[in-house]
Design a protein around this motif. Sequence first.
Motif, PDB file in Angstrom:
ATOM      1  N   VAL A 201      39.216  33.316  26.462  1.00  0.00           N
ATOM      2  CA  VAL A 201      39.843  33.061  27.758  1.00  0.00           C
ATOM      3  C   VAL A 201      38.776  33.148  28.845  1.00  0.00           C
ATOM      4  O   VAL A 201      37.894  34.001  28.806  1.00  0.00           O
ATOM      5  CB  VAL A 201      40.957  34.102  28.031  1.00  0.00           C
ATOM      6  N   ASN A 202      38.849  32.276  29.818  1.00  0.00           N
ATOM      7  CA  ASN A 202      37.865  32.284  30.892  1.00  0.00           C
ATOM      8  C   ASN A 202      38.173  33.434  31.840  1.00  0.00           C
ATOM      9  O   ASN A 202      38.947  33.294  32.794  1.00  0.00           O
ATOM     10  CB  ASN A 202      37.892  30.947  31.635  1.00  0.00           C
ATOM     11  N   TYR A 203      37.539  34.602  31.578  1.00  0.00           N
ATOM     12  CA  TYR A 203      37.807  35.783  32.392  1.00  0.00           C
ATOM     13  C   TYR A 203      37.470  35.525  33.855  1.00  0.00           C
ATOM     14  O   TYR A 203      38.149  36.023  34.755  1.00  0.00           O
ATOM     15  CB  TYR A 203      36.979  36.966  31.877  1.00  0.00           C
ATOM     16  N   LYS A 204      36.433  34.751  34.080  1.00  0.00           N
ATOM     17  CA  LYS A 204      36.032  34.500  35.459  1.00  0.00           C
ATOM     18  C   LYS A 204      37.123  33.753  36.217  1.00  0.00           C
ATOM     19  O   LYS A 204      37.369  33.999  37.396  1.00  0.00           O
ATOM     20  CB  LYS A 204      34.727  33.709  35.487  1.00  0.00           C
ATOM     21  N   GLU A 298      25.264  35.707  36.494  1.00  0.00           N
ATOM     22  CA  GLU A 298      26.517  35.125  36.029  1.00  0.00           C
ATOM     23  C   GLU A 298      27.555  36.210  35.767  1.00  0.00           C
ATOM     24  O   GLU A 298      28.732  36.056  36.071  1.00  0.00           O
ATOM     25  CB  GLU A 298      26.266  34.312  34.752  1.00  0.00           C
ATOM     26  N   LYS A 299      27.095  37.333  35.195  1.00  0.00           N
ATOM     27  CA  LYS A 299      28.034  38.405  34.831  1.00  0.00           C
ATOM     28  C   LYS A 299      27.868  39.650  35.681  1.00  0.00           C
ATOM     29  O   LYS A 299      28.505  40.663  35.430  1.00  0.00           O
ATOM     30  CB  LYS A 299      27.865  38.757  33.347  1.00  0.00           C
ATOM     31  N   TRP A 300      26.994  39.584  36.688  1.00  0.00           N
ATOM     32  CA  TRP A 300      26.797  40.712  37.595  1.00  0.00           C
ATOM     33  C   TRP A 300      26.392  41.980  36.838  1.00  0.00           C
ATOM     34  O   TRP A 300      26.970  43.049  36.986  1.00  0.00           O
ATOM     35  CB  TRP A 300      28.056  40.968  38.441  1.00  0.00           C
ATOM     36  N   LEU A 301      25.363  41.828  36.006  1.00  0.00           N
ATOM     37  CA  LEU A 301      24.861  42.920  35.176  1.00  0.00           C
ATOM     38  C   LEU A 301      23.354  43.070  35.353  1.00  0.00           C
ATOM     39  O   LEU A 301      22.658  42.124  35.702  1.00  0.00           O
ATOM     40  CB  LEU A 301      25.124  42.646  33.689  1.00  0.00           C
ATOM     41  N   ILE A 302      22.857  44.276  35.096  1.00  0.00           N
ATOM     42  CA  ILE A 302      21.416  44.480  34.930  1.00  0.00           C
ATOM     43  C   ILE A 302      21.138  44.345  33.439  1.00  0.00           C
ATOM     44  O   ILE A 302      21.744  45.042  32.626  1.00  0.00           O
ATOM     45  CB  ILE A 302      20.991  45.875  35.425  1.00  0.00           C
ATOM     46  N   HIS A 303      20.260  43.420  33.057  1.00  0.00           N
ATOM     47  CA  HIS A 303      20.016  43.230  31.627  1.00  0.00           C
ATOM     48  C   HIS A 303      18.767  43.952  31.135  1.00  0.00           C
ATOM     49  O   HIS A 303      18.613  44.167  29.931  1.00  0.00           O
ATOM     50  CB  HIS A 303      19.932  41.746  31.269  1.00  0.00           C
TER      51      HIS A 303
END
Length: 433
Positions: A201-204, A298-303
């Motif tokens: 499912v497109n969570y965004k 894209e996911k607002w994360l620190i990778h």
Amino acid sequence: MKRKSVVIPIYRYIIPMNLNTERLDPHYYEIKEKLNMKIEKVNSAELSELCEGITDGTRNAKDFSNEGIPYIKISNINNQEIQFNNVSYLANYLGIESKAIIKKGDILISKIAAIPKVAIVDENADGAIISPDLLRLRPKNMKAKDIIFNFLNTELGQLSMKLAVTPSVIPKISIKEIGKLLIPLDEQSTNTSMYLNLEQVNYKQLLENFYNVDEKRYLENLSPNLIWVSKELSPDRLDVLYYQQCNTRLYMDFKERLRNEEWVQLSEVVEIVDKTISPSEFKDQTISYIGIKNLDREKWLIHTTEKVPYKTVWSRARYELKGGDILLGVIGTKVGEKEQPLAIVPNHFANSIASNVFVVLRTFYLPERYILWCLTHPFVRLQLRIKSRGGIQPFLSIHDLKQVLVPKLPINKINEIDSILESYQGGDHLDIS
């Protein structure tokens, strides 16, 4: 008598109208035909649909040492596992792209067609770096990981990978082609395909539905010919873009929403951290440094972070972080845009040092992910654009940021947004509790 070699015409495998001009090698169509007979009639999904991303390794690895961060090559993969017997090491992540950093649950496959190898990354290899001759698949969830890994280790899976091989002196698997691989789903369990459908499912899109905003209206009335000198002219704001934004239909919609909904100043729900680090405390240390390139926008994360001597970034390193902090980019042309740098700090990146291109937001009582969602809201981003100043290098001051209004939804919607965003970001991969 010398036997003549038999040339098999390409029309045996494909009719001319289906010929792909990028693939003129007959073996491609031979394999495709075999796979069509076995896969395309069953419930299947493209590999890219089951993965968050498919990337290869880095070419920037240099200055190897006897300890540090493992650098994984094809030779380090045996019996579907990563072996560390003859592994090389790098001192830090400096210059290494995030695409080459692996984590637990990733699947590695050999990019070299003549050396077919597949392995799952376990906790021992978490954070390691891969060579450019390896591909990293990042499955969307545990179920997808099992389906992909099990299939690639079957005879049919090995045949499928040959379909992704492009002709060259050393035939290699193409990232573009392997994403198109059809992966059969488990037909013996209807729950499997249902589970995958839910995960896909497109969570965004779900998150955007909570905005209840048609952002296309932003473009209405945004004309370069707008006469901005008007009765609303303020001596404090003489920049054209400010008045252009204030005369859009989106801004009018925002004003209308303020009459019917509860909105509060950002400073009422978060602390905007103004305490910076003491240079003397970190003078001779190596720090974990976070800049814009360390964010997954894209996911607002620190990778990842960079392990660097403090003296090399002293002019930019500013804030010591805690788990759950939110980084918001406030310098540059992306302020207020969808691509504006924004990310949550997971617990395992606590005590890292963030660049001065960010402000650090620390929540009071609302969930961190809800605040993150607020900062992506079209009406909030509109305010960020309006309040930003400067021409060539726009910036957003802490004073102006405190006055930005954010929505305060009912608690049930706040919790729902928090849950959806947790799933979108990867759930158990992001511990901010």
